[in-house]
Design a protein around this motif. Structure first.
Motif, PDB file in Angstrom:
ATOM      1  N   VAL A 153       0.838  -1.205   0.000  1.00 31.57           N
ATOM      2  CA  VAL A 153       0.000   0.000   0.000  1.00 31.57           C
ATOM      3  C   VAL A 153       0.867   1.248   0.000  1.00 31.57           C
ATOM      4  N   ALA A 154       1.897   1.248   0.830  1.00 35.95           N
ATOM      5  CA  ALA A 154       2.765   2.424   0.928  1.00 35.95           C
ATOM      6  C   ALA A 154       3.458   2.719  -0.386  1.00 35.95           C
ATOM      7  N   GLY A 186      -8.680   4.498   3.733  1.00 33.10           N
ATOM      8  CA  GLY A 186      -9.902   4.429   4.517  1.00 33.10           C
ATOM      9  C   GLY A 186      -9.607   4.272   5.998  1.00 33.10           C
ATOM     10  N   PRO A 187     -10.598   4.468   6.874  1.00 31.45           N
ATOM     11  CA  PRO A 187     -12.006   4.680   6.537  1.00 31.45           C
ATOM     12  C   PRO A 187     -12.269   6.044   5.913  1.00 31.45           C
ATOM     13  N   ASP A 237     -13.484  14.095  -2.495  1.00 34.97           N
ATOM     14  CA  ASP A 237     -14.095  14.331  -3.802  1.00 34.97           C
ATOM     15  C   ASP A 237     -14.358  13.044  -4.582  1.00 34.97           C
ATOM     16  N   PHE A 238     -13.460  12.087  -4.476  1.00 37.56           N
ATOM     17  CA  PHE A 238     -13.702  10.802  -5.149  1.00 37.56           C
ATOM     18  C   PHE A 238     -12.823   9.732  -4.504  1.00 37.56           C
ATOM     19  N   MET A 239     -13.100   8.503  -4.897  1.00 39.16           N
ATOM     20  CA  MET A 239     -12.376   7.370  -4.333  1.00 39.16           C
ATOM     21  C   MET A 239     -11.832   6.505  -5.462  1.00 39.16           C
ATOM     22  N   VAL A 240     -10.636   5.972  -5.278  1.00 43.72           N
ATOM     23  CA  VAL A 240     -10.101   4.972  -6.195  1.00 43.72           C
ATOM     24  C   VAL A 240      -9.759   3.732  -5.380  1.00 43.72           C
ATOM     25  N   SER A 241      -9.943   2.579  -5.990  1.00 42.00           N
ATOM     26  CA  SER A 241      -9.696   1.314  -5.305  1.00 42.00           C
ATOM     27  C   SER A 241      -8.595   0.543  -6.002  1.00 42.00           C
ATOM     28  N   ARG A 242      -7.899  -0.244  -5.213  1.00 43.15           N
ATOM     29  CA  ARG A 242      -6.826  -1.083  -5.738  1.00 43.15           C
ATOM     30  C   ARG A 242      -6.851  -2.424  -5.013  1.00 43.15           C
ATOM     31  N   ASP A 243      -6.807  -3.501  -5.777  1.00 39.74           N
ATOM     32  CA  ASP A 243      -6.786  -4.833  -5.186  1.00 39.74           C
ATOM     33  C   ASP A 243      -5.343  -5.263  -4.938  1.00 39.74           C
ATOM     34  N   ASN A 278      -8.992   1.158  -0.468  1.00 36.13           N
ATOM     35  CA  ASN A 278      -9.628   2.376  -0.963  1.00 36.13           C
ATOM     36  C   ASN A 278      -8.789   3.603  -0.607  1.00 36.13           C
ATOM     37  N   PHE A 279      -8.572   4.438  -1.613  1.00 34.00           N
ATOM     38  CA  PHE A 279      -7.906   5.716  -1.409  1.00 34.00           C
ATOM     39  C   PHE A 279      -8.949   6.818  -1.598  1.00 34.00           C
TER      40      PHE A 279
END
Length: 260
Positions: free
Chosen positions: A22-23, A102-103, A109-115, A122-123
C-alpha cells in the motif's frame, strides 16, 4: 502454543507485506538533503550533458536511471525559441490532490480502489481548491505533464478521474524517477524539451534538485485548507511568464516575490 506463535508470526509477516504494498502506491515522503550535484562536461541548452552526471554525498551515491522519459516532439509554428510552447510539469500528491486510506474521511471528492493480494484498498482523494480551473487555464497555453513518484497502479486511476477532459498531455510515474539512496528524483533533462521552456511544480523541492532553477516549490496540500489559493496564484504566474524567452528567469522573479 508453538503452533499459535507460528501462526501469529506468519500473519504479522503478511500484514507487513500488505502495508508495504500500500505504501508503495502513493508518493513517498522524500526528505533527502545534502546532495551535491557535480557536473563533468558542459550542459547544452536542452539540458543534456555531454558526460555523465555524478551525484555525491559522502560517501559517493549510485544513481539508477530509466530511459523512458522522452516526450514526442512539440508542434510549433516557428523555429524561434521565444515562440516554442512551454511545458509545465506537475507533481500529483500534495500538489494537485491529497489522498488518504480508509475509513472514509468527512470530506473527499472521489475514491479509487486497488486490489492487493485479494484485499481491496480504498484511497479517498480530495482535490486541491482550484485544480480544475488551474488545469483548464494552463492547458490553453502550455503542454501539461504530470510527473509523480506514485505507483502507476494508483496514480493512473487518480488522474483518469481528476482529468476527464484530457488536459494533461503526458504522465510519468515512479519508474521514470531516478533513485538516490532510495529517494525519488525527477530529472527533466531526458524529456527532450528546451530547458529554457520547462517548469516543474512540486511540494518537495528535493524532487527537482537536478534542475533547481526550473522548479517552483508549492506549499503541500494536506486536505485541511479549504481556502488554499496556491494554484490560482500559479495560474496568474503562468499567464504572464511566457513573455520571457527563458522561463527560468520568470521562475527566479516569482520566487523572489513570494519569498519576500
Amino acid at each position: 502454543m508453538a503452533s499459535i506463535n507460528k501462526s501469529f508470526v506468519k500473519c504479522r509477516h503478511h500484514l507487513v507485506e500488505f502495508l508495504s504494498d500500500v505504501a508503495r502506491m502513493v508518493t513517498p515522503s522524500c526528505s533527502a538533503k545534502g546532495f551535491e550535484i557535480l557536473r563533468d562536461g558542459k550542459t547544452n541548452e536542452f539540458g543534456s550533458n555531454n558526460d555523465e552526471l555524478v551525484y555525491e554525498r559522502r560517501p559517493s551515491v549510485l544513481v539508477l536511471t530509466n530511459n523512458n522519459l522522452r516526450l514526442p516532439p512539440l508542434v510549433s509554428s516557428s523555429s524561434s525559441s521565444s515562440e516554442i510552447k512551454g511545458t509545465i510539469v506537475l507533481d500529483l500528491d500534495e500538489t494537485l490532490i491529497h489522498s488518504i486510506l480508509g475509513p472514509p474521511p468527512p470530506r473527499y471528492d472521489f475514491m479509487v480502489s486497488r486490489d492487493i493480494d485479494g484485499t481491496t484498498v480504498n484511497f479517498y482523494v480530495l482535490k486541491r481548491p482550484g485544480v480544475d480551473e488551474f488545469l483548464e487555464m494552463i492547458s490553453k497555453k502550455y503542454e501539461v505533464v504530470v510527473f509523480t513518484a506514485g505507483h502507476v497502479a494508483y496514480a493512473s486511476k487518480v488522474l483518469d478521474i481528476l482529468d476527464p477532459k484530457g488536459l494533461i498531455s503526458h504522465r510519468f510515474y515512479r519508474d521514470s524517477c531516478k533513485q538516490v539512496r532510495g529517494k525519488f528524483i525527477k530529472d527533466l533533462s531526458g524529456m527532450g524539451r528546451d530547458m529554457r521552456k520547462i517548469v516543474i511544480v512540486d511540494d518537495n523541492p528535493n524532487s527537482f534538485t537536478l534542475q533547481p532553477e526550473n522548479g517552483i516549490p508549492i506549499k503541500p496540500f494536506l486536505g485541511d485548507e479549504p481556502w488554499d489559493n496556491e494554484l490560482m496564484k500559479l495560474a496568474g504566474f503562468f499567464e504572464r511568464c511566457d513573455v520571457f524567452s527563458d522561463m527560468r528567469d520568470a521562475v527566479k522573479k516569482y520566487l523572489e516575490l513570494i519569498l519576500r
